[in-house]
Design an enzyme around this catalytic site. Structure first.
Site, PDB file in Angstrom:
ATOM      1  N   HIS A 181      39.351  43.785  39.797  1.00 53.55           N
ATOM      2  CA  HIS A 181      39.050  44.391  38.841  1.00 53.55           C
ATOM      3  C   HIS A 181      40.402  43.321  38.031  1.00 53.55           C
ATOM      4  O   HIS A 181      40.706  43.066  37.233  1.00 53.55           O
ATOM      5  CB  HIS A 181      38.483  45.194  38.025  1.00 53.55           C
ATOM      6  CG  HIS A 181      36.679  45.384  38.281  1.00 53.55           C
ATOM      7  ND1 HIS A 181      36.927  46.121  39.098  1.00 53.55           N
ATOM      8  CD2 HIS A 181      35.794  45.172  37.860  1.00 53.55           C
ATOM      9  CE1 HIS A 181      35.124  45.772  39.657  1.00 53.55           C
ATOM     10  NE2 HIS A 181      34.896  45.796  38.578  1.00 53.55           N
ATOM     11  N   ASP A 252      31.043  37.077  41.495  1.00 55.98           N
ATOM     12  CA  ASP A 252      31.260  38.140  40.671  1.00 55.98           C
ATOM     13  C   ASP A 252      31.958  37.697  39.138  1.00 55.98           C
ATOM     14  O   ASP A 252      31.808  36.463  38.802  1.00 55.98           O
ATOM     15  CB  ASP A 252      32.778  39.102  41.606  1.00 55.98           C
ATOM     16  CG  ASP A 252      32.617  40.353  41.310  1.00 55.98           C
ATOM     17  OD1 ASP A 252      31.730  40.505  40.563  1.00 55.98           O
ATOM     18  OD2 ASP A 252      32.935  40.648  41.807  1.00 55.98           O
TER      19      ASP A 252
END
Length: 341
Positions: A181, A252
Protein backbone atom coordinates in the site's frame (compact mmCIF):
# COMPACT_ATOMS: atom_id res chain seq x y z
CA UNK A 1 -23.62 -3.98 -23.60
CA UNK A 2 -20.63 -5.80 -22.10
CA UNK A 3 -19.15 -5.17 -18.67
CA UNK A 4 -15.93 -3.20 -18.83
CA UNK A 5 -12.50 -4.06 -17.42
CA UNK A 6 -12.45 -1.42 -14.64
CA UNK A 7 -13.65 -1.82 -11.06
CA UNK A 8 -13.95 1.44 -9.09
CA UNK A 9 -15.28 2.57 -5.72
CA UNK A 10 -17.81 5.07 -4.39
CA UNK A 11 -17.61 8.08 -2.08
CA UNK A 12 -20.47 7.37 0.31
CA UNK A 13 -23.61 5.47 1.20
CA UNK A 14 -25.72 6.50 -1.78
CA UNK A 15 -25.01 7.15 -5.44
CA UNK A 16 -24.74 10.76 -6.53
CA UNK A 17 -25.53 11.82 -10.13
CA UNK A 18 -21.85 11.98 -11.14
CA UNK A 19 -21.27 8.43 -9.89
CA UNK A 20 -24.31 7.17 -11.76
CA UNK A 21 -22.83 8.59 -14.95
CA UNK A 22 -19.41 7.06 -14.24
CA UNK A 23 -20.89 3.63 -13.57
CA UNK A 24 -22.68 3.70 -16.92
CA UNK A 25 -19.40 4.22 -18.77
CA UNK A 26 -18.57 1.22 -21.00
CA UNK A 27 -15.08 0.87 -19.46
CA UNK A 28 -16.57 0.25 -16.01
CA UNK A 29 -17.53 -3.29 -15.07
CA UNK A 30 -17.64 -3.38 -11.30
CA UNK A 31 -17.80 -1.62 -7.96
CA UNK A 32 -15.79 -2.36 -4.82
CA UNK A 33 -17.37 -1.32 -1.53
CA UNK A 34 -15.62 -0.08 1.62
CA UNK A 35 -16.59 0.70 5.22
CA UNK A 36 -17.40 4.29 4.25
CA UNK A 37 -20.17 2.90 2.03
CA UNK A 38 -21.75 0.96 4.90
CA UNK A 39 -24.23 1.92 7.60
CA UNK A 40 -26.55 -1.09 7.95
CA UNK A 41 -27.59 -4.22 6.06
CA UNK A 42 -30.71 -2.43 4.80
CA UNK A 43 -28.73 0.58 3.57
CA UNK A 44 -26.06 -1.49 1.79
CA UNK A 45 -28.72 -3.66 0.14
CA UNK A 46 -30.43 -0.51 -1.17
CA UNK A 47 -27.12 0.88 -2.45
CA UNK A 48 -26.29 -2.37 -4.24
CA UNK A 49 -29.75 -2.54 -5.74
CA UNK A 50 -29.29 0.99 -7.12
CA UNK A 51 -25.99 -0.13 -8.67
CA UNK A 52 -27.60 -3.21 -10.20
CA UNK A 53 -30.38 -1.20 -11.87
CA UNK A 54 -28.00 1.14 -13.72
CA UNK A 55 -27.28 -1.08 -16.72
CA UNK A 56 -27.40 -4.52 -18.19
CA UNK A 57 -25.58 -6.78 -17.82
CA UNK A 58 -25.37 -5.44 -14.29
CA UNK A 59 -22.12 -4.37 -12.70
CA UNK A 60 -20.22 -6.79 -10.49
CA UNK A 61 -20.18 -5.77 -6.82
CA UNK A 62 -17.29 -6.84 -4.59
CA UNK A 63 -15.88 -6.20 -1.12
CA UNK A 64 -12.88 -7.18 1.02
CA UNK A 65 -14.53 -9.26 3.75
CA UNK A 66 -11.93 -11.74 5.00
CA UNK A 67 -12.58 -11.37 8.73
CA UNK A 68 -10.28 -10.08 11.44
CA UNK A 69 -8.68 -6.78 10.42
CA UNK A 70 -10.26 -6.88 6.98
CA UNK A 71 -14.04 -6.90 7.29
CA UNK A 72 -15.73 -3.87 5.71
CA UNK A 73 -19.26 -4.47 7.04
CA UNK A 74 -19.51 -4.83 10.81
CA UNK A 75 -22.79 -3.84 12.49
CA UNK A 76 -25.48 -6.33 11.47
CA UNK A 77 -22.95 -8.89 10.16
CA UNK A 78 -21.32 -11.72 12.06
CA UNK A 79 -17.88 -10.70 13.34
CA UNK A 80 -15.49 -13.07 11.58
CA UNK A 81 -12.20 -13.94 13.28
CA UNK A 82 -8.89 -13.81 11.40
CA UNK A 83 -8.34 -17.04 9.51
CA UNK A 84 -5.10 -17.60 11.43
CA UNK A 85 -7.29 -19.02 14.20
CA UNK A 86 -8.27 -21.79 11.82
CA UNK A 87 -4.58 -22.48 11.29
CA UNK A 88 -4.06 -22.78 15.03
CA UNK A 89 -6.96 -25.21 15.29
CA UNK A 90 -5.51 -27.16 12.35
CA UNK A 91 -2.31 -27.77 14.29
CA UNK A 92 -4.36 -29.55 16.98
CA UNK A 93 -7.25 -31.04 15.02
CA UNK A 94 -7.08 -30.90 11.18
CA UNK A 95 -10.57 -32.37 10.49
CA UNK A 96 -12.22 -29.92 12.88
CA UNK A 97 -10.31 -27.02 11.35
CA UNK A 98 -11.39 -27.99 7.84
CA UNK A 99 -15.01 -28.25 8.99
CA UNK A 100 -14.87 -24.80 10.60
CA UNK A 101 -13.15 -23.34 7.53
CA UNK A 102 -16.03 -24.51 5.32
CA UNK A 103 -18.60 -23.14 7.77
CA UNK A 104 -16.78 -19.79 7.95
CA UNK A 105 -16.53 -19.49 4.17
CA UNK A 106 -20.23 -20.28 3.85
CA UNK A 107 -21.24 -17.81 6.56
CA UNK A 108 -19.17 -14.97 5.11
CA UNK A 109 -20.54 -15.57 1.64
CA UNK A 110 -24.17 -16.17 2.65
CA UNK A 111 -24.40 -12.92 4.61
CA UNK A 112 -22.88 -10.94 1.73
CA UNK A 113 -25.05 -12.62 -0.89
CA UNK A 114 -28.13 -11.74 1.21
CA UNK A 115 -27.47 -8.02 0.56
CA UNK A 116 -26.50 -8.48 -3.09
CA UNK A 117 -22.68 -8.60 -3.03
CA UNK A 118 -21.37 -10.85 -5.79
CA UNK A 119 -18.01 -11.79 -4.30
CA UNK A 120 -15.45 -11.08 -1.61
CA UNK A 121 -11.74 -10.84 -2.35
CA UNK A 122 -10.99 -13.95 -0.31
CA UNK A 123 -9.32 -16.16 0.69
CA UNK A 124 -5.70 -15.15 1.28
CA UNK A 125 -3.46 -17.95 -0.01
CA UNK A 126 -0.19 -16.38 1.12
CA UNK A 127 2.15 -18.23 3.46
CA UNK A 128 2.83 -16.09 6.50
CA UNK A 129 6.57 -16.31 7.20
CA UNK A 130 6.43 -13.92 10.14
CA UNK A 131 7.87 -10.94 8.27
CA UNK A 132 4.81 -9.31 6.67
CA UNK A 133 2.67 -7.27 9.03
CA UNK A 134 0.18 -6.47 6.26
CA UNK A 135 -0.45 -10.22 5.80
CA UNK A 136 0.10 -11.61 9.29
CA UNK A 137 -3.02 -13.27 10.69
CA UNK A 138 -4.84 -12.81 7.38
CA UNK A 139 -2.98 -15.96 6.27
CA UNK A 140 -4.20 -19.37 7.38
CA UNK A 141 -0.75 -20.73 8.16
CA UNK A 142 2.96 -20.69 7.34
CA UNK A 143 2.97 -24.15 5.76
CA UNK A 144 1.62 -24.89 2.27
CA UNK A 145 -0.19 -28.11 3.20
CA UNK A 146 -2.18 -26.38 5.94
CA UNK A 147 -3.07 -23.41 3.70
CA UNK A 148 -4.18 -25.80 0.96
CA UNK A 149 -6.39 -27.87 3.26
CA UNK A 150 -8.04 -24.89 4.95
CA UNK A 151 -8.46 -22.72 1.87
CA UNK A 152 -10.00 -25.58 -0.14
CA UNK A 153 -12.59 -26.04 2.61
CA UNK A 154 -13.18 -22.29 2.86
CA UNK A 155 -13.67 -21.95 -0.91
CA UNK A 156 -16.03 -24.93 -0.87
CA UNK A 157 -18.11 -23.18 1.78
CA UNK A 158 -18.22 -19.99 -0.29
CA UNK A 159 -19.42 -21.98 -3.30
CA UNK A 160 -22.25 -23.55 -1.25
CA UNK A 161 -23.48 -20.00 -0.62
CA UNK A 162 -23.28 -19.07 -4.31
CA UNK A 163 -20.08 -17.02 -4.20
CA UNK A 164 -16.95 -17.29 -6.34
CA UNK A 165 -13.63 -17.16 -4.48
CA UNK A 166 -10.70 -14.88 -5.35
CA UNK A 167 -7.36 -16.27 -4.17
CA UNK A 168 -4.70 -13.70 -3.33
CA UNK A 169 -1.92 -12.48 -3.58
CA UNK A 170 -0.30 -14.49 -6.41
CA UNK A 171 2.44 -15.75 -6.34
CA UNK A 172 2.75 -14.99 -2.60
CA UNK A 173 3.04 -11.87 -0.42
CA UNK A 174 4.05 -13.46 2.87
CA UNK A 175 7.85 -13.25 2.64
CA UNK A 176 8.35 -9.48 2.27
CA UNK A 177 8.23 -6.94 5.09
CA UNK A 178 7.17 -3.92 3.03
CA UNK A 179 3.47 -3.06 2.69
CA UNK A 180 2.55 -2.66 -0.99
CA UNK A 181 0.00 0.00 0.00
CA UNK A 182 2.89 2.36 0.76
CA UNK A 183 5.94 0.89 -1.06
CA UNK A 184 6.93 -1.66 -3.68
CA UNK A 185 8.04 -4.81 -1.82
CA UNK A 186 10.92 -6.71 -3.37
CA UNK A 187 11.19 -10.44 -2.75
CA UNK A 188 14.77 -11.61 -3.37
CA UNK A 189 14.14 -15.34 -3.03
CA UNK A 190 15.12 -17.66 -5.89
CA UNK A 191 12.49 -19.06 -8.26
CA UNK A 192 12.85 -22.59 -6.92
CA UNK A 193 11.95 -21.57 -3.37
CA UNK A 194 8.89 -19.64 -4.55
CA UNK A 195 7.88 -22.54 -6.79
CA UNK A 196 8.26 -25.20 -4.11
CA UNK A 197 6.37 -23.31 -1.38
CA UNK A 198 4.38 -20.18 -2.25
CA UNK A 199 2.94 -21.44 -5.53
CA UNK A 200 1.64 -24.68 -4.05
CA UNK A 201 -1.63 -23.28 -2.60
CA UNK A 202 -2.40 -21.53 -5.87
CA UNK A 203 -1.57 -24.64 -7.88
CA UNK A 204 -3.78 -26.89 -5.75
CA UNK A 205 -6.69 -24.45 -5.64
CA UNK A 206 -6.47 -23.97 -9.41
CA UNK A 207 -6.69 -27.75 -9.83
CA UNK A 208 -9.82 -27.64 -7.67
CA UNK A 209 -11.42 -24.99 -9.93
CA UNK A 210 -10.55 -21.66 -8.26
CA UNK A 211 -12.65 -19.02 -10.11
CA UNK A 212 -10.40 -15.94 -9.73
CA UNK A 213 -6.98 -14.75 -8.57
CA UNK A 214 -5.55 -11.39 -7.51
CA UNK A 215 -1.80 -10.91 -8.17
CA UNK A 216 0.53 -9.17 -5.75
CA UNK A 217 2.12 -5.73 -6.12
CA UNK A 218 5.45 -7.39 -5.33
CA UNK A 219 8.57 -7.60 -7.49
CA UNK A 220 10.30 -10.97 -7.38
CA UNK A 221 13.76 -9.71 -8.29
CA UNK A 222 15.40 -13.02 -9.16
CA UNK A 223 12.55 -13.90 -11.53
CA UNK A 224 11.30 -10.76 -13.31
CA UNK A 225 11.83 -6.99 -13.21
CA UNK A 226 8.09 -6.21 -13.14
CA UNK A 227 5.74 -6.58 -10.16
CA UNK A 228 3.62 -9.70 -10.58
CA UNK A 229 0.42 -7.80 -11.43
CA UNK A 230 2.10 -6.16 -14.42
CA UNK A 231 4.18 -9.15 -15.49
CA UNK A 232 3.32 -11.24 -18.58
CA UNK A 233 5.81 -13.78 -17.24
CA UNK A 234 3.91 -14.30 -13.99
CA UNK A 235 0.38 -13.97 -15.39
CA UNK A 236 0.66 -15.58 -18.81
CA UNK A 237 3.65 -17.91 -18.64
CA UNK A 238 3.37 -19.12 -15.05
CA UNK A 239 -0.28 -18.64 -14.03
CA UNK A 240 -2.00 -19.39 -17.34
CA UNK A 241 0.69 -21.60 -18.88
CA UNK A 242 2.43 -23.64 -16.20
CA UNK A 243 -0.43 -23.73 -13.68
CA UNK A 244 -3.23 -23.94 -16.26
CA UNK A 245 -5.38 -21.27 -14.63
CA UNK A 246 -8.53 -20.52 -16.64
CA UNK A 247 -10.34 -18.22 -14.21
CA UNK A 248 -10.42 -14.44 -13.93
CA UNK A 249 -7.42 -12.32 -12.96
CA UNK A 250 -8.27 -9.10 -11.11
CA UNK A 251 -5.46 -6.66 -10.29
CA UNK A 252 -4.84 -5.42 -6.79
CA UNK A 253 -5.62 -1.72 -6.28
CA UNK A 254 -3.67 0.22 -8.90
CA UNK A 255 -3.73 3.25 -6.63
CA UNK A 256 -1.34 1.53 -4.20
CA UNK A 257 2.27 2.67 -4.00
CA UNK A 258 3.39 -0.76 -5.15
CA UNK A 259 1.94 0.05 -8.58
CA UNK A 260 3.31 3.59 -8.89
CA UNK A 261 6.49 2.72 -10.77
CA UNK A 262 4.51 1.79 -13.89
CA UNK A 263 3.39 5.39 -14.53
CA UNK A 264 0.17 7.37 -14.28
CA UNK A 265 -3.15 5.67 -13.68
CA UNK A 266 -4.03 5.15 -17.33
CA UNK A 267 -0.58 3.60 -17.90
CA UNK A 268 -1.13 1.31 -14.92
CA UNK A 269 -4.51 0.18 -16.22
CA UNK A 270 -3.13 -0.49 -19.69
CA UNK A 271 -0.10 -2.33 -18.29
CA UNK A 272 -2.20 -4.55 -16.02
CA UNK A 273 -4.63 -5.47 -18.80
CA UNK A 274 -1.81 -6.02 -21.31
CA UNK A 275 -0.01 -8.30 -18.86
CA UNK A 276 -3.04 -10.56 -18.56
CA UNK A 277 -5.45 -9.08 -16.01
CA UNK A 278 -9.12 -9.30 -16.96
CA UNK A 279 -10.15 -6.48 -14.64
CA UNK A 280 -8.20 -3.54 -13.21
CA UNK A 281 -9.07 -2.38 -9.70
CA UNK A 282 -8.75 1.38 -9.03
CA UNK A 283 -9.66 2.70 -5.57
CA UNK A 284 -9.76 5.84 -3.44
CA UNK A 285 -9.47 8.42 -6.21
CA UNK A 286 -13.02 9.76 -6.75
CA UNK A 287 -11.84 12.89 -8.54
CA UNK A 288 -9.58 10.90 -10.84
CA UNK A 289 -12.11 8.52 -12.38
CA UNK A 290 -13.59 10.90 -14.95
CA UNK A 291 -10.14 12.00 -16.25
CA UNK A 292 -9.01 8.35 -16.29
CA UNK A 293 -12.02 7.30 -18.37
CA UNK A 294 -11.40 10.24 -20.72
CA UNK A 295 -7.81 9.03 -21.22
CA UNK A 296 -8.96 5.47 -21.90
CA UNK A 297 -11.81 6.53 -24.20
CA UNK A 298 -9.82 6.16 -27.40
CA UNK A 299 -8.32 2.78 -26.48
CA UNK A 300 -9.75 -0.45 -27.82
CA UNK A 301 -12.31 -1.69 -25.28
CA UNK A 302 -11.71 -5.40 -24.70
CA UNK A 303 -14.68 -7.71 -24.80
CA UNK A 304 -15.96 -9.30 -21.62
CA UNK A 305 -14.27 -12.67 -21.05
CA UNK A 306 -16.64 -15.43 -19.93
CA UNK A 307 -14.46 -15.96 -16.87
CA UNK A 308 -15.57 -12.56 -15.51
CA UNK A 309 -19.21 -13.42 -16.01
CA UNK A 310 -18.71 -16.47 -13.80
CA UNK A 311 -18.10 -14.14 -10.85
CA UNK A 312 -21.75 -13.12 -10.59
CA UNK A 313 -23.25 -14.35 -7.32
CA UNK A 314 -25.89 -17.06 -7.33
CA UNK A 315 -29.04 -18.05 -5.38
CA UNK A 316 -28.98 -15.65 -2.41
CA UNK A 317 -31.31 -15.89 0.53
CA UNK A 318 -32.93 -12.68 1.67
CA UNK A 319 -31.87 -11.30 5.07
CA UNK A 320 -35.14 -12.43 6.62
CA UNK A 321 -34.81 -15.91 5.09
CA UNK A 322 -31.22 -16.14 6.28
CA UNK A 323 -32.11 -15.24 9.87
CA UNK A 324 -34.64 -18.11 9.93
CA UNK A 325 -32.24 -20.55 8.30
CA UNK A 326 -31.05 -23.21 10.76
CA UNK A 327 -27.74 -23.62 8.87
CA UNK A 328 -27.03 -19.90 9.37
CA UNK A 329 -27.89 -20.11 13.06
CA UNK A 330 -25.57 -23.08 13.53
CA UNK A 331 -22.81 -21.38 11.54
CA UNK A 332 -23.00 -18.22 13.66
CA UNK A 333 -22.77 -20.31 16.83
CA UNK A 334 -19.80 -22.30 15.52
CA UNK A 335 -17.84 -19.27 14.33
CA UNK A 336 -18.60 -17.26 17.46
CA UNK A 337 -17.47 -20.18 19.63
CA UNK A 338 -14.04 -20.71 18.01
CA UNK A 339 -13.45 -16.94 17.75
CA UNK A 340 -13.37 -16.80 21.56
CA UNK A 341 -10.32 -19.05 21.79
Amino acid sequence: MTIGPLMIDLKGMTLDPAERELLRHPWVGGVILFSRNYESPEQIAALIDSIHTLRGPRLLVAVDHEGGRVQRFREGFTSLPPVRLLGQIYDRDPPQARRLAAITGWLMAAELRAVGVDFSFAPVLDLDQGVSRVIGDRAFHSEPDAVIALSKAYVRGMAWAGMAAVGKHFPGHGSVAADSHVALPVDERPWQQIRERDLLPFERLISAGLPAIMPAHVRYASVDLLPAGFSPFWLEEVLRGQLGFQGAIISDDLGMAGAAGVGGMSERVRAALSAGCDMALVCNDPHGYAPLLDELEGDHLPGTPARLLRLYGRYPLTRSQLSRNSAWQRAVQAVTAYARF
